[in-house]
Motif scaffolding. Structure first.
Motif, PDB file in Angstrom:
ATOM      1  N   TYR A 148      10.772  -7.991  -3.744  1.00  0.00           N
ATOM      2  CA  TYR A 148       9.431  -7.637  -4.207  1.00  0.00           C
ATOM      3  C   TYR A 148       8.772  -6.634  -3.268  1.00  0.00           C
ATOM      4  CZ  TYR A 148       9.422 -11.871  -7.167  1.00  0.00           C
ATOM      5  OH  TYR A 148       9.699 -12.827  -8.107  1.00  0.00           O
ATOM      6  N   LEU A 149       7.835  -5.869  -3.825  1.00  0.00           N
ATOM      7  CA  LEU A 149       6.865  -5.137  -3.025  1.00  0.00           C
ATOM      8  C   LEU A 149       5.531  -5.815  -3.274  1.00  0.00           C
ATOM      9  CD1 LEU A 149       7.366  -1.252  -3.349  1.00  0.00           C
ATOM     10  CD2 LEU A 149       7.839  -2.708  -1.380  1.00  0.00           C
ATOM     11  N   GLY A 150       4.816  -6.114  -2.191  1.00  0.00           N
ATOM     12  CA  GLY A 150       3.490  -6.709  -2.296  1.00  0.00           C
ATOM     13  C   GLY A 150       2.449  -5.672  -1.919  1.00  0.00           C
ATOM     14  N   PHE A 151       1.311  -5.710  -2.590  1.00  0.00           N
ATOM     15  CA  PHE A 151       0.253  -4.737  -2.350  1.00  0.00           C
ATOM     16  C   PHE A 151      -1.070  -5.435  -2.080  1.00  0.00           C
ATOM     17  CE2 PHE A 151       3.376  -2.631  -4.996  1.00  0.00           C
ATOM     18  CZ  PHE A 151       3.509  -1.386  -4.398  1.00  0.00           C
ATOM     19  N   ASP A 152      -1.759  -4.964  -1.029  1.00  0.00           N
ATOM     20  CA  ASP A 152      -3.138  -5.362  -0.763  1.00  0.00           C
ATOM     21  C   ASP A 152      -3.984  -4.169  -1.181  1.00  0.00           C
ATOM     22  OD1 ASP A 152      -5.433  -6.690   0.192  1.00  0.00           O
ATOM     23  OD2 ASP A 152      -5.264  -5.663   2.120  1.00  0.00           O
ATOM     24  N   PHE A 153      -4.522  -4.224  -2.392  1.00  0.00           N
ATOM     25  CA  PHE A 153      -5.248  -3.093  -2.958  1.00  0.00           C
ATOM     26  C   PHE A 153      -6.596  -2.914  -2.300  1.00  0.00           C
ATOM     27  CE2 PHE A 153      -8.392  -1.321  -5.789  1.00  0.00           C
ATOM     28  CZ  PHE A 153      -7.794  -0.118  -6.135  1.00  0.00           C
ATOM     29  N   GLY A 154      -6.902  -1.661  -1.994  1.00  0.00           N
ATOM     30  CA  GLY A 154      -8.221  -1.288  -1.511  1.00  0.00           C
ATOM     31  C   GLY A 154      -8.574   0.077  -2.076  1.00  0.00           C
ATOM     32  N   GLU A 155      -9.848   0.383  -2.129  1.00  0.00           N
ATOM     33  CA  GLU A 155     -10.270   1.658  -2.708  1.00  0.00           C
ATOM     34  C   GLU A 155      -9.831   2.854  -1.868  1.00  0.00           C
ATOM     35  OE1 GLU A 155     -14.326   1.664  -4.464  1.00  0.00           O
ATOM     36  OE2 GLU A 155     -14.384  -0.381  -3.638  1.00  0.00           O
ATOM     37  N   LYS A 156      -9.698   2.659  -0.556  1.00  0.00           N
ATOM     38  CA  LYS A 156      -9.307   3.756   0.332  1.00  0.00           C
ATOM     39  C   LYS A 156      -7.900   3.589   0.923  1.00  0.00           C
ATOM     40  CE  LYS A 156     -13.943   5.083   1.900  1.00  0.00           C
ATOM     41  NZ  LYS A 156     -14.700   4.971   0.800  1.00  0.00           N
ATOM     42  N   ARG A 157      -7.477   2.332   1.064  1.00  0.00           N
ATOM     43  CA  ARG A 157      -6.155   2.042   1.650  1.00  0.00           C
ATOM     44  C   ARG A 157      -5.481   0.935   0.846  1.00  0.00           C
ATOM     45  NH1 ARG A 157      -9.550   1.602   5.892  1.00  0.00           N
ATOM     46  NH2 ARG A 157      -9.154  -0.612   6.011  1.00  0.00           N
ATOM     47  N   ILE A 158      -4.167   1.060   0.708  1.00  0.00           N
ATOM     48  CA  ILE A 158      -3.383   0.047   0.007  1.00  0.00           C
ATOM     49  C   ILE A 158      -2.255  -0.393   0.932  1.00  0.00           C
ATOM     50  CG2 ILE A 158      -1.930  -0.450  -2.007  1.00  0.00           C
ATOM     51  CD1 ILE A 158      -3.529   1.814  -3.467  1.00  0.00           C
ATOM     52  N   GLY A 159      -2.333  -1.646   1.376  1.00  0.00           N
ATOM     53  CA  GLY A 159      -1.292  -2.189   2.237  1.00  0.00           C
ATOM     54  C   GLY A 159      -0.059  -2.518   1.414  1.00  0.00           C
ATOM     55  N   VAL A 160       1.113  -2.301   2.025  1.00  0.00           N
ATOM     56  CA  VAL A 160       2.374  -2.555   1.328  1.00  0.00           C
ATOM     57  C   VAL A 160       3.278  -3.410   2.213  1.00  0.00           C
ATOM     58  CG1 VAL A 160       4.355  -1.517   0.139  1.00  0.00           C
ATOM     59  CG2 VAL A 160       2.189  -0.263   0.266  1.00  0.00           C
ATOM     60  N   ALA A 161       3.915  -4.381   1.590  1.00  0.00           N
ATOM     61  CA  ALA A 161       4.881  -5.238   2.279  1.00  0.00           C
ATOM     62  C   ALA A 161       6.063  -5.447   1.346  1.00  0.00           C
ATOM     63  CB  ALA A 161       4.251  -6.582   2.646  1.00  0.00           C
ATOM     64  N   LYS A 218      -2.680   5.749   1.842  1.00  0.00           N
ATOM     65  CA  LYS A 218      -4.047   6.199   1.584  1.00  0.00           C
ATOM     66  C   LYS A 218      -4.240   6.278   0.071  1.00  0.00           C
ATOM     67  CE  LYS A 218      -4.903   9.048   5.710  1.00  0.00           C
ATOM     68  NZ  LYS A 218      -5.093   7.952   6.540  1.00  0.00           N
ATOM     69  N   ALA A 219      -5.436   5.930  -0.364  1.00  0.00           N
ATOM     70  CA  ALA A 219      -5.736   5.979  -1.794  1.00  0.00           C
ATOM     71  C   ALA A 219      -6.841   6.996  -2.045  1.00  0.00           C
ATOM     72  CB  ALA A 219      -6.173   4.605  -2.284  1.00  0.00           C
ATOM     73  N   GLU A 220      -6.681   7.731  -3.129  1.00  0.00           N
ATOM     74  CA  GLU A 220      -7.722   8.639  -3.606  1.00  0.00           C
ATOM     75  C   GLU A 220      -8.025   8.255  -5.039  1.00  0.00           C
ATOM     76  OE1 GLU A 220      -7.527  12.876  -3.105  1.00  0.00           O
ATOM     77  OE2 GLU A 220      -6.442  12.637  -1.224  1.00  0.00           O
ATOM     78  N   ASN A 221      -9.292   8.089  -5.344  1.00  0.00           N
ATOM     79  CA  ASN A 221      -9.701   7.632  -6.676  1.00  0.00           C
ATOM     80  C   ASN A 221      -8.975   6.341  -7.051  1.00  0.00           C
ATOM     81  OD1 ASN A 221     -11.413   9.895  -7.063  1.00  0.00           O
ATOM     82  ND2 ASN A 221      -9.635  11.117  -7.661  1.00  0.00           N
ATOM     83  N   ASN A 222      -8.863   5.436  -6.083  1.00  0.00           N
ATOM     84  CA  ASN A 222      -8.247   4.117  -6.266  1.00  0.00           C
ATOM     85  C   ASN A 222      -6.751   4.177  -6.591  1.00  0.00           C
ATOM     86  OD1 ASN A 222     -10.858   3.038  -5.959  1.00  0.00           O
ATOM     87  ND2 ASN A 222     -11.229   3.255  -8.140  1.00  0.00           N
ATOM     88  N   GLN A 223      -6.102   5.290  -6.269  1.00  0.00           N
ATOM     89  CA  GLN A 223      -4.678   5.432  -6.552  1.00  0.00           C
ATOM     90  C   GLN A 223      -3.946   5.955  -5.320  1.00  0.00           C
ATOM     91  OE1 GLN A 223      -3.423   6.999 -10.410  1.00  0.00           O
ATOM     92  NE2 GLN A 223      -5.577   7.355 -10.859  1.00  0.00           N
ATOM     93  N   PRO A 224      -2.729   5.444  -5.102  1.00  0.00           N
ATOM     94  CA  PRO A 224      -1.927   5.960  -3.992  1.00  0.00           C
ATOM     95  C   PRO A 224      -1.203   7.233  -4.433  1.00  0.00           C
ATOM     96  CG  PRO A 224      -0.670   4.327  -5.176  1.00  0.00           C
ATOM     97  CD  PRO A 224      -2.036   4.397  -5.828  1.00  0.00           C
ATOM     98  N   ASN A 225      -0.491   7.820  -3.519  1.00  0.00           N
ATOM     99  CA  ASN A 225       0.443   8.883  -3.858  1.00  0.00           C
ATOM    100  C   ASN A 225       1.621   8.167  -4.539  1.00  0.00           C
ATOM    101  OD1 ASN A 225       2.810  10.473  -3.719  1.00  0.00           O
ATOM    102  ND2 ASN A 225       1.896  11.716  -2.099  1.00  0.00           N
ATOM    103  N   TRP A 226       1.750   8.347  -5.831  1.00  0.00           N
ATOM    104  CA  TRP A 226       2.768   7.613  -6.587  1.00  0.00           C
ATOM    105  C   TRP A 226       4.187   7.945  -6.139  1.00  0.00           C
ATOM    106  CZ3 TRP A 226       1.283   3.377  -8.704  1.00  0.00           C
ATOM    107  CH2 TRP A 226      -0.020   3.261  -9.190  1.00  0.00           C
ATOM    108  N   GLN A 227       4.398   9.139  -5.607  1.00  0.00           N
ATOM    109  CA  GLN A 227       5.731   9.492  -5.093  1.00  0.00           C
ATOM    110  C   GLN A 227       6.081   8.637  -3.882  1.00  0.00           C
ATOM    111  OE1 GLN A 227       4.576  13.538  -4.767  1.00  0.00           O
ATOM    112  NE2 GLN A 227       5.758  14.188  -6.547  1.00  0.00           N
TER     113      GLN A 227
END
Length: 151
Positions: free
Chosen positions: A14-27, A43-52
């Protein structure tokens, strides 16, 4: 030729995500062994990470599913960021087609501080890494809840 039922894929990595408006933690975590590991913070922009970047993590860790922390109020009610986290989870599923689960992340900030203290003190951890450890605890909690056995 008989039509045999397809074997249900066991969700293991699994990939786990701690969603935030500016930062998204990944484990990442491995369900069978119950192991987890903090990876990075996107880093998140407009509530989205760099999908790549997300796609690169999926390929690197060969994940089977996602868990997104669901930020709820202490009484279990939703808040504005709850809806954003749900939308992020839907986008993950829509983009990558992998099973995506949400998991209650109440108290995760306090638990992260306690967890990091046990590992040698959270003051040694850079603020920028904090969200990755929160994602790790969300994933660990998800595994411990037994919810992943349904995957």
């Amino acid at each position: 030729m008989p039509d045999y039922p397809k074997e249900k894929k066991t969700l293991v990595r699994y990939l786990g995500f701690d969603f935030g408006e500016k930062r998204i933690g990944v484990a990442t975590g491995q369900q069978t062994l119950g192991t987890t590991q903090a990876l990075c913070v996107l880093k998140a922009e407009n509530n989205q990470p760099n999908w790549q970047s997300v796609e690169a993590l999926i390929k690197e860790w060969q994940v089977d599913a996602f868990v997104v922390g669901l930020p709820l109020n202490m009484d279990g009610t939703e808040q504005p960021v709850t809806l954003m986290a749900k939308k992020f989870a839907k986008r993950l599923h829509g983009r990558f087609g992998l099973p995506t689960f949400t998991h209650d992340e109440r108290l995760s900030t306090a638990e992260v501080r306690e967890y990091l203290f046990e590992m040698g003190g959270y003051k040694k951890i850079k603020d920028s890494d904090f969200d990755a450890y929160a994602a790790e605890l969300i994933l660990k909690s998800y595994f411990e809840s037994g919810a992943s056995a349904q995957g």
